[in-house]
Design a protein around this motif. Structure first.
Motif, PDB file in Angstrom:
ATOM      1  N   UNK A 231      26.173 104.310  17.444  1.00  0.00           N
ATOM      2  CA  UNK A 231      25.457 103.187  16.829  1.00  0.00           C
ATOM      3  C   UNK A 231      24.145 102.916  17.552  1.00  0.00           C
ATOM      4  N   UNK A 232      24.215 102.885  18.878  1.00  0.00           N
ATOM      5  CA  UNK A 232      23.025 102.555  19.667  1.00  0.00           C
ATOM      6  C   UNK A 232      21.936 103.617  19.541  1.00  0.00           C
ATOM      7  N   UNK A 233      22.336 104.890  19.469  1.00  0.00           N
ATOM      8  CA  UNK A 233      21.359 105.972  19.427  1.00  0.00           C
ATOM      9  C   UNK A 233      21.041 106.436  18.007  1.00  0.00           C
ATOM     10  N   UNK A 234      21.629 105.799  17.000  1.00  0.00           N
ATOM     11  CA  UNK A 234      21.259 106.063  15.618  1.00  0.00           C
ATOM     12  C   UNK A 234      21.716 107.399  15.063  1.00  0.00           C
ATOM     13  N   UNK A 235      22.906 107.824  15.444  1.00  0.00           N
ATOM     14  CA  UNK A 235      23.470 109.059  14.898  1.00  0.00           C
ATOM     15  C   UNK A 235      24.782 108.709  14.200  1.00  0.00           C
ATOM     16  N   UNK A 236      25.293 109.640  13.398  1.00  0.00           N
ATOM     17  CA  UNK A 236      26.541 109.381  12.679  1.00  0.00           C
ATOM     18  C   UNK A 236      27.739 109.336  13.618  1.00  0.00           C
ATOM     19  N   UNK A 237      27.776 110.285  14.564  1.00  0.00           N
ATOM     20  CA  UNK A 237      28.974 110.393  15.397  1.00  0.00           C
ATOM     21  C   UNK A 237      28.704 111.255  16.623  1.00  0.00           C
ATOM     22  N   UNK A 238      29.356 110.897  17.725  1.00  0.00           N
ATOM     23  CA  UNK A 238      29.491 111.783  18.877  1.00  0.00           C
ATOM     24  C   UNK A 238      30.941 112.217  18.894  1.00  0.00           C
ATOM     25  N   UNK A 239      31.183 113.510  18.814  1.00  0.00           N
ATOM     26  CA  UNK A 239      32.571 113.988  18.872  1.00  0.00           C
ATOM     27  C   UNK A 239      33.074 114.003  20.299  1.00  0.00           C
ATOM     28  N   UNK A 240      32.188 114.388  21.204  1.00  0.00           N
ATOM     29  CA  UNK A 240      32.545 114.338  22.623  1.00  0.00           C
ATOM     30  C   UNK A 240      31.264 114.297  23.440  1.00  0.00           C
TER      31      UNK A 240
END
Length: 181
Positions: free
Chosen positions: A36-45
């Motif tokens: 959310x903070x970095x404006x991406x859909x998802x971090x998987x790991x």
């Protein structure tokens, strides 16, 4: 702003003759907050392995590796694009670093040098390294460029050659030299 994964370290409390190793691995909730903070859909790991080394003098050096898998939309098709990030991280914390006070200053050659903080939050280092490593314009495999030409009705669209004011000079010079011969 407090980092999502806060891990404060007081460098003065660390051993002064040997390196200190730290591994940061955000949990699922922290990964969601980072996305959310970095404006991406998802971090998987995400994983960051760091080594804090004392010296020379009162200075400290932080070296490490950042590994992450990020999912973000393709800038052409909006399809999800998964990118693997494997990056190195280096920061030098100098005790005698002077922060420039002028409005305009030259960028130093070594941009990894920072003032020595009393308290270093490794979560900040993780977020900064992630923000710098995330691709600005991810592209899905096979995504073609979009032609975004806008012109008023009846006008000729501008081409790349037309907006380069000196593009035709070489041709004109060659023509003038041929005419002289």
């Amino acid at each position: 702003m407090k980092p999502v994964l806060s891990h404060p370290v007081r460098l003065a409390d660390l051993p002064q003759r040997k390196s200190t190793h730290v591994r940061l691995v955000p949990d699922a909730g922290q990964l969601e907050s980072l996305a959310d903070r970095l404006g991406v859909d998802q971090f998987r790991k995400v994983r960051m392995d760091l080594e804090l080394s004392p010296g020379p003098g009162r200075d400290w050096t932080l070296t490490g590796t950042l590994g992450a898998t990020v999912v973000q939309p393709c800038r052409v098709t909006t399809d999800p694009v998964t990118t693997r990030i494997d990056d190195t991280v280096t920061r030098r914390y100098a005790a005698d670093y002077d922060i420039p006070r002028e409005e305009e200053v030259e960028m130093p050659e070594d941009d990894s040098i920072e003032p020595l903080p009393a308290l270093l939050d490794l979560g900040d280092v993780l977020e900064e390294a992630l923000a710098l490593a995330i691709p600005d314009f991810p592209r899905a495999e096979g995504a073609e460029d979009i032609d975004l030409t806008a012109t008023p009705a009846g006008a000729e669209p501008l081409t790349d050659d037309a907006v380069k004011p000196f593009a035709g000079l070489a041709e004109l010079r060659a023509k003038m030299e041929r005419d002289e011969d």
